[in-house]
Scaffold this motif. Sequence first.
Motif, PDB file in Angstrom:
ATOM      1  N   ARG A  48       0.837  -1.144  -0.105  1.00 39.40           N
ATOM      2  CA  ARG A  48       0.034  -0.196   0.000  1.00 39.40           C
ATOM      3  C   ARG A  48       0.982   1.329   0.116  1.00 39.40           C
ATOM      4  N   SER A  49       1.974   1.255   1.004  1.00 38.43           N
ATOM      5  CA  SER A  49       2.809   2.231   0.806  1.00 38.43           C
ATOM      6  C   SER A  49       3.540   2.733  -0.737  1.00 38.43           C
ATOM      7  N   ALA A  50       3.831   1.476  -1.289  1.00 43.74           N
ATOM      8  CA  ALA A  50       4.203   1.705  -2.724  1.00 43.74           C
ATOM      9  C   ALA A  50       3.181   1.980  -3.536  1.00 43.74           C
ATOM     10  N   THR A  51       2.138   1.880  -3.524  1.00 39.31           N
ATOM     11  CA  THR A  51       0.873   2.435  -4.373  1.00 39.31           C
ATOM     12  C   THR A  51       0.842   3.910  -4.188  1.00 39.31           C
ATOM     13  N   SER A  52       0.523   4.483  -3.008  1.00 40.43           N
ATOM     14  CA  SER A  52       0.746   5.680  -2.408  1.00 40.43           C
ATOM     15  C   SER A  52       1.886   6.529  -3.356  1.00 40.43           C
ATOM     16  N   GLN A  53       3.260   5.823  -3.283  1.00 37.58           N
ATOM     17  CA  GLN A  53       4.239   6.638  -3.560  1.00 37.58           C
ATOM     18  C   GLN A  53       4.225   6.664  -5.176  1.00 37.58           C
ATOM     19  N   ILE A  54       3.846   5.577  -5.591  1.00 36.24           N
ATOM     20  CA  ILE A  54       3.767   5.627  -7.315  1.00 36.24           C
ATOM     21  C   ILE A  54       2.595   6.573  -7.745  1.00 36.24           C
ATOM     22  N   GLN A  55       1.515   6.724  -7.111  1.00 36.87           N
ATOM     23  CA  GLN A  55       0.350   7.521  -7.525  1.00 36.87           C
ATOM     24  C   GLN A  55       1.108   8.787  -7.251  1.00 36.87           C
ATOM     25  N   ALA A  56       1.825   9.062  -6.216  1.00 38.85           N
ATOM     26  CA  ALA A  56       2.233  10.641  -6.118  1.00 38.85           C
ATOM     27  C   ALA A  56       3.301  10.954  -7.133  1.00 38.85           C
ATOM     28  N   LYS A  57       4.159  10.174  -7.283  1.00 40.48           N
ATOM     29  CA  LYS A  57       5.169  10.537  -8.391  1.00 40.48           C
ATOM     30  C   LYS A  57       4.759  10.305  -9.743  1.00 40.48           C
ATOM     31  N   TYR A  58       3.878   9.469 -10.119  1.00 38.33           N
ATOM     32  CA  TYR A  58       3.550   9.277 -11.582  1.00 38.33           C
ATOM     33  C   TYR A  58       2.417   9.448 -12.044  1.00 38.33           C
ATOM     34  N   GLN A  59       1.339   9.495 -11.360  1.00 37.51           N
ATOM     35  CA  GLN A  59       0.085  10.211 -11.631  1.00 37.51           C
ATOM     36  C   GLN A  59       0.288  11.622 -12.712  1.00 37.51           C
ATOM     37  N   PRO A  60       1.030  12.654 -11.983  1.00 39.65           N
ATOM     38  CA  PRO A  60       1.247  13.890 -12.680  1.00 39.65           C
ATOM     39  C   PRO A  60       1.892  13.785 -13.973  1.00 39.65           C
ATOM     40  N   LEU A  61       2.946  12.768 -13.918  1.00 37.57           N
ATOM     41  CA  LEU A  61       3.681  12.485 -15.048  1.00 37.57           C
ATOM     42  C   LEU A  61       2.624  11.877 -16.295  1.00 37.57           C
ATOM     43  N   GLY A  62       1.861  11.116 -15.896  1.00 33.05           N
ATOM     44  CA  GLY A  62       1.021  10.436 -16.638  1.00 33.05           C
ATOM     45  C   GLY A  62      -0.038  11.172 -17.296  1.00 33.05           C
ATOM     46  N   ALA A  63      -0.585  12.237 -16.571  1.00 37.12           N
ATOM     47  CA  ALA A  63      -1.402  13.302 -17.059  1.00 37.12           C
ATOM     48  C   ALA A  63      -0.716  13.930 -17.993  1.00 37.12           C
ATOM     49  N   GLN A  64       0.363  14.550 -17.873  1.00 34.61           N
ATOM     50  CA  GLN A  64       1.303  15.256 -18.683  1.00 34.61           C
ATOM     51  C   GLN A  64       1.418  14.560 -20.075  1.00 34.61           C
ATOM     52  N   ARG A  65       1.958  13.103 -19.980  1.00 27.10           N
ATOM     53  CA  ARG A  65       2.190  12.636 -21.289  1.00 27.10           C
ATOM     54  C   ARG A  65       1.117  12.446 -22.215  1.00 27.10           C
ATOM     55  N   LYS A  66      -0.325  12.288 -21.168  1.00 27.18           N
ATOM     56  CA  LYS A  66      -1.294  11.916 -22.055  1.00 27.18           C
ATOM     57  C   LYS A  66      -1.751  13.252 -22.761  1.00 27.18           C
ATOM     58  N   ALA A  67      -1.692  14.394 -22.134  1.00 30.97           N
ATOM     59  CA  ALA A  67      -2.105  15.387 -22.480  1.00 30.97           C
ATOM     60  C   ALA A  67      -1.288  15.811 -23.827  1.00 30.97           C
ATOM     61  N   ALA A  68      -0.105  15.613 -23.748  1.00 27.39           N
ATOM     62  CA  ALA A  68       1.000  15.966 -24.789  1.00 27.39           C
ATOM     63  C   ALA A  68       0.690  14.901 -26.097  1.00 27.39           C
ATOM     64  N   PHE A  69       0.222  13.722 -25.838  1.00 28.72           N
ATOM     65  CA  PHE A  69      -0.291  12.863 -26.797  1.00 28.72           C
ATOM     66  C   PHE A  69      -1.366  13.091 -27.463  1.00 28.72           C
ATOM     67  N   ASP A  70      -2.485  13.559 -26.788  1.00 31.98           N
ATOM     68  CA  ASP A  70      -3.823  14.090 -27.344  1.00 31.98           C
ATOM     69  C   ASP A  70      -3.657  15.326 -28.104  1.00 31.98           C
ATOM     70  N   SER A  71      -2.705  16.257 -27.504  1.00 35.18           N
ATOM     71  CA  SER A  71      -2.436  17.483 -28.439  1.00 35.18           C
ATOM     72  C   SER A  71      -1.698  17.236 -29.763  1.00 35.18           C
ATOM     73  N   ALA A  72      -0.530  16.197 -29.781  1.00 36.88           N
ATOM     74  CA  ALA A  72      -0.171  15.729 -30.878  1.00 36.88           C
ATOM     75  C   ALA A  72      -0.941  15.332 -31.985  1.00 36.88           C
ATOM     76  N   VAL A  73      -1.906  14.443 -31.599  1.00 41.94           N
ATOM     77  CA  VAL A  73      -2.906  13.786 -32.480  1.00 41.94           C
ATOM     78  C   VAL A  73      -3.872  14.761 -32.868  1.00 41.94           C
ATOM     79  N   ALA A  74      -4.185  15.818 -32.106  1.00 42.06           N
ATOM     80  CA  ALA A  74      -5.266  16.780 -32.648  1.00 42.06           C
ATOM     81  C   ALA A  74      -4.400  17.717 -33.737  1.00 42.06           C
ATOM     82  N   ALA A  75      -3.203  18.066 -33.424  1.00 38.07           N
ATOM     83  CA  ALA A  75      -2.410  18.686 -34.484  1.00 38.07           C
ATOM     84  C   ALA A  75      -2.291  17.870 -35.729  1.00 38.07           C
ATOM     85  N   TYR A  76      -2.118  16.742 -35.700  1.00 41.32           N
ATOM     86  CA  TYR A  76      -1.841  15.832 -36.780  1.00 41.32           C
ATOM     87  C   TYR A  76      -2.921  15.712 -37.670  1.00 41.32           C
TER      88      TYR A  76
END
Length: 206
Positions: A48-76
């Motif tokens: 459970r500790s690892a889950t919380s740590q992973i969420q805190a570290k990677y969830q914002p990065l995941g959201a950024q990567r998804k937003a970048a991909f969606d933006s790139a697809v829209a531009a394409y």
Amino acid sequence: MTKMFKSAMLAATAAASFVAVPVLAADSSGATLVVDFDQVFQNSAAGRSATSQIQAKYQPLGAQRKAAFDSAVAAYNAQIDAVKKATKPGTQPQPTPALQQAGQRVQDAQDQAEQLNQEVNQVVGYVRSQIVDHARPVAEQIRAERKASVVISKDAALASDPQNDITAALTQRLDTAFPTASIVLPQQPAGAPAAAPANPKAPAGR
């Protein structure tokens, strides 16, 4: 990200679910104890500790990567529409430099998202190996106390007596001995091959 962590954990354990588990020689009168490692990974304090740590570290990065991909697809897609509008009737659409650049941005964004997913998988594997390593002496302690012959993963048993399931007892003791797992991957020496993932279903026995 919770789904990503769970999916990575299940994927990491599924491959080992049907691996032959060596049974150690022992007195045939001793019981065989079983541990449900999936439950240990999910419910232990370290898991459970690892889950919380992973969420805190990677969830914002995941959201950024998804937003970048969606933006790139829209531009394409916008470039594709522009090419279609510029194409004369009866002729084939011709790729433009702008369209090619937009396509490359989509590929780059996809590669970055995949790299992040691979890193999360590696972190989950590292967490899993830590839990297994710390579970071994706990399982051995319980085995000795109950005078059992061996402790195996529940997935390695076709059937077992519920009374011989020590998952809850092992998890409780593991929480005291190892309450927090690290999600910081150990540094690999330059040029060293990547370490093979630990077998999460390895038995902790005598």
